[in-house]
Enzyme design. Sequence first.
Site, PDB file in Angstrom:
ATOM      1  CG  HIS A  82      -2.940   3.063   3.398  1.00  0.00           C
ATOM      2  ND1 HIS A  82      -3.016   3.159   1.899  1.00  0.00           N
ATOM      3  CD2 HIS A  82      -2.846   2.121   3.878  1.00  0.00           C
ATOM      4  CE1 HIS A  82      -3.811   2.116   2.047  1.00  0.00           C
ATOM      5  NE2 HIS A  82      -3.231   0.679   3.174  1.00  0.00           N
ATOM      6  CG  ASN A  85      -5.636  -0.788   2.455  1.00  0.00           C
ATOM      7  OD1 ASN A  85      -4.924  -0.463   1.233  1.00  0.00           O
ATOM      8  ND2 ASN A  85      -5.615  -1.169   3.446  1.00  0.00           N
ATOM      9  CB  CYS A 124      -0.564   0.322   0.911  1.00  0.00           C
ATOM     10  SG  CYS A 124      -2.018  -1.388   1.574  1.00  0.00           S
TER      11      CYS A 124
HETATM   12  N1  COA Z   1     -16.600  -8.957  12.676  1.00  0.00           N
HETATM   13  C1  COA Z   1     -16.417  -9.156  13.753  1.00  0.00           C
HETATM   14  N2  COA Z   1     -15.795  -9.905  14.335  1.00  0.00           N
HETATM   15  C2  COA Z   1     -14.333 -10.043  13.902  1.00  0.00           C
HETATM   16  C3  COA Z   1     -14.318  -9.260  12.821  1.00  0.00           C
HETATM   17  C4  COA Z   1     -15.206  -9.305  11.957  1.00  0.00           C
HETATM   18  N3  COA Z   1     -15.228  -8.407  10.505  1.00  0.00           N
HETATM   19  N4  COA Z   1     -13.137  -9.676  11.984  1.00  0.00           N
HETATM   20  C5  COA Z   1     -12.467 -10.567  13.846  1.00  0.00           C
HETATM   21  N5  COA Z   1     -13.587 -10.335  14.725  1.00  0.00           N
HETATM   22  C6  COA Z   1     -13.455 -10.501  16.227  1.00  0.00           C
HETATM   23  C7  COA Z   1     -11.653 -11.514  16.507  1.00  0.00           C
HETATM   24  O1  COA Z   1     -12.165 -12.200  15.972  1.00  0.00           O
HETATM   25  C8  COA Z   1     -11.442 -11.349  17.604  1.00  0.00           C
HETATM   26  O2  COA Z   1     -12.073 -12.095  18.800  1.00  0.00           O
HETATM   27  P1  COA Z   1     -11.714 -13.092  20.135  1.00  0.00           P
HETATM   28  O3  COA Z   1     -12.044 -11.348  20.741  1.00  0.00           O
HETATM   29  O4  COA Z   1     -13.064 -13.611  20.352  1.00  0.00           O
HETATM   30  O5  COA Z   1     -10.906 -13.406  19.585  1.00  0.00           O
HETATM   31  C9  COA Z   1     -12.278  -9.638  18.075  1.00  0.00           C
HETATM   32  O6  COA Z   1     -13.403  -9.555  16.865  1.00  0.00           O
HETATM   33  C10 COA Z   1     -11.020  -8.479  18.192  1.00  0.00           C
HETATM   34  O7  COA Z   1     -10.311  -8.913  17.358  1.00  0.00           O
HETATM   35  P2  COA Z   1      -9.077  -7.964  16.941  1.00  0.00           P
HETATM   36  O8  COA Z   1      -8.221  -8.925  15.422  1.00  0.00           O
HETATM   37  O9  COA Z   1      -8.015  -7.509  18.511  1.00  0.00           O
HETATM   38  O10 COA Z   1      -9.681  -6.812  16.576  1.00  0.00           O
HETATM   39  P3  COA Z   1      -8.618  -5.047  16.342  1.00  0.00           P
HETATM   40  O11 COA Z   1      -9.558  -4.177  17.303  1.00  0.00           O
HETATM   41  O12 COA Z   1      -7.331  -5.812  16.451  1.00  0.00           O
HETATM   42  O13 COA Z   1      -9.301  -4.796  14.732  1.00  0.00           O
HETATM   43  C11 COA Z   1      -8.542  -4.801  13.087  1.00  0.00           C
HETATM   44  C12 COA Z   1      -9.073  -5.992  13.955  1.00  0.00           C
HETATM   45  C13 COA Z   1      -7.914  -6.116  11.843  1.00  0.00           C
HETATM   46  C14 COA Z   1      -9.524  -3.853  12.046  1.00  0.00           C
HETATM   47  C15 COA Z   1      -7.060  -4.105  13.160  1.00  0.00           C
HETATM   48  O14 COA Z   1      -6.067  -4.857  13.741  1.00  0.00           O
HETATM   49  C16 COA Z   1      -6.491  -3.413  12.055  1.00  0.00           C
HETATM   50  O15 COA Z   1      -6.755  -2.294  11.498  1.00  0.00           O
HETATM   51  N6  COA Z   1      -5.244  -3.873  11.463  1.00  0.00           N
HETATM   52  C17 COA Z   1      -4.577  -3.859  10.794  1.00  0.00           C
HETATM   53  C18 COA Z   1      -4.812  -4.098   8.442  1.00  0.00           C
HETATM   54  C19 COA Z   1      -4.584  -3.482   8.372  1.00  0.00           C
HETATM   55  O16 COA Z   1      -4.112  -1.808   8.108  1.00  0.00           O
HETATM   56  N7  COA Z   1      -4.371  -3.900   7.227  1.00  0.00           N
HETATM   57  C20 COA Z   1      -3.751  -4.000   5.545  1.00  0.00           C
HETATM   58  C21 COA Z   1      -2.538  -3.069   6.078  1.00  0.00           C
HETATM   59  S1  COA Z   1      -1.591  -1.996   4.382  1.00  0.00           S
END
Ligand code: COA
Length: 333
Positions: A252, A282, A113
């Site tokens: 981004h 994204n 990205c």
């Molecule tokens: N819907 C509902 N629940 C979801 C879910 C969804 N789409 N995706 C994950 N969960 C659940 C998980 O399983 C977890 O459950 P648990 O606590 O029972 O294990 C809970 O939600 C929390 O998940 P977690 O991964 O801790 O959430 P988070 O606050 O870290 O948010 C992202 C997840 C992916 C949104 C966040 O980590 C993120 O934005 N990361 C960067 C990703 C990114 O930008 N990638 C591209 C880079 S260019």
Amino acid sequence: MVRAGIWGVGKAIPEKVLTNADLEKMVDTSHEWIIERTGIVERRIASPEQSSSDLASAAALDALRAAEVDVGELDMIIVATATPDMVFPATACLVQAEIGAKNAAAFDLLAGCTGFIYALDLAVRAVETGAYKRVLVIGADVLSKITNWRDRTTCVLFGDGAGACVVAPVKRGGVISTYLGADGSGGDKLSVPAGGSRLPLSAEVLEQGLHYIHMVGKEVFKFAVRIMGEASLEALQRAGLQPEDVDLLIPHQANIRIIDAAAKRLDLSPEKVFVNVDRYGNTGAASIPIAVHEALAQGGLLPGKRVVLVGFGAGLTYGACVLEWNSREDRLL
Ligand code: COA
């Protein structure tokens, strides 16, 4: 040394809209969860026959029109993409043929990205030396085609699109500084494990879904929150500027929480931060140029405005760029 600036910007986005309500029917998720954790409401999805080069070519023509540059004047095309049409030829070569840019060298650049910022930096250097005069920089990704639509932890995040800009000499302003970096030791946090020379496609690989995006979301999040602020500050320092000199931050568009953290680190008020992650999710390397196009259309990029572009992505890579927006009169013909 001549200065390099952006003469024109273009974008192309697919028509199909995929909402959070649509996703609720596909995986175990909810509109509330997606909004709270990411800020995304909807994203655009390419049609089955639409590839990165299709969107890239459309964005390229849009940018050429805005720049008032004839396609024959282009001497280089760089396409930043993580979803090339195929392994080779380069997507940039497909674009070159599609738009008829007969006099342009063409190659792809892979920096996830952050790809658009990497490509912009190369284009600026190429123009500054005087060796190239009209460089087309495109960020294009069709991430929907490498997304596992059964994996709720990734499929809610991504969308498709392309953005492009023509980089050419300017009399004043333009790109003031850039800063690029990478931490390859974090590469496994965001990857498409199969389909390359390490793990060629096979029935087994497809069965295991290793040709899709794999991500350790929390780790990428932590990296992004730290690096977006740091990279912006480094680029500003290289430009001899302070955060208070910034008129607009165009980050981004991965996650509103990551954007907010970057804004907080620079102590910028919300009206100085461009956001459209709610409408597109994204879009990979396309995210920043699409945002630049929309910021311009909304009147947020008047001549003389100081702008910071900042991104992070697979690699893990990061980069930032400080520029002063140019008027039409600033063009060095
Ligand atoms: N819907 C509902 N629940 C979801 C879910 C969804 N789409 N995706 C994950 N969960 C659940 C998980 O399983 C977890 O459950 P648990 O606590 O029972 O294990 C809970 O939600 C929390 O998940 P977690 O991964 O801790 O959430 P988070 O606050 O870290 O948010 C992202 C997840 C992916 C949104 C966040 O980590 C993120 O934005 N990361 C960067 C990703 C990114 O930008 N990638 C591209 C880079 S260019």
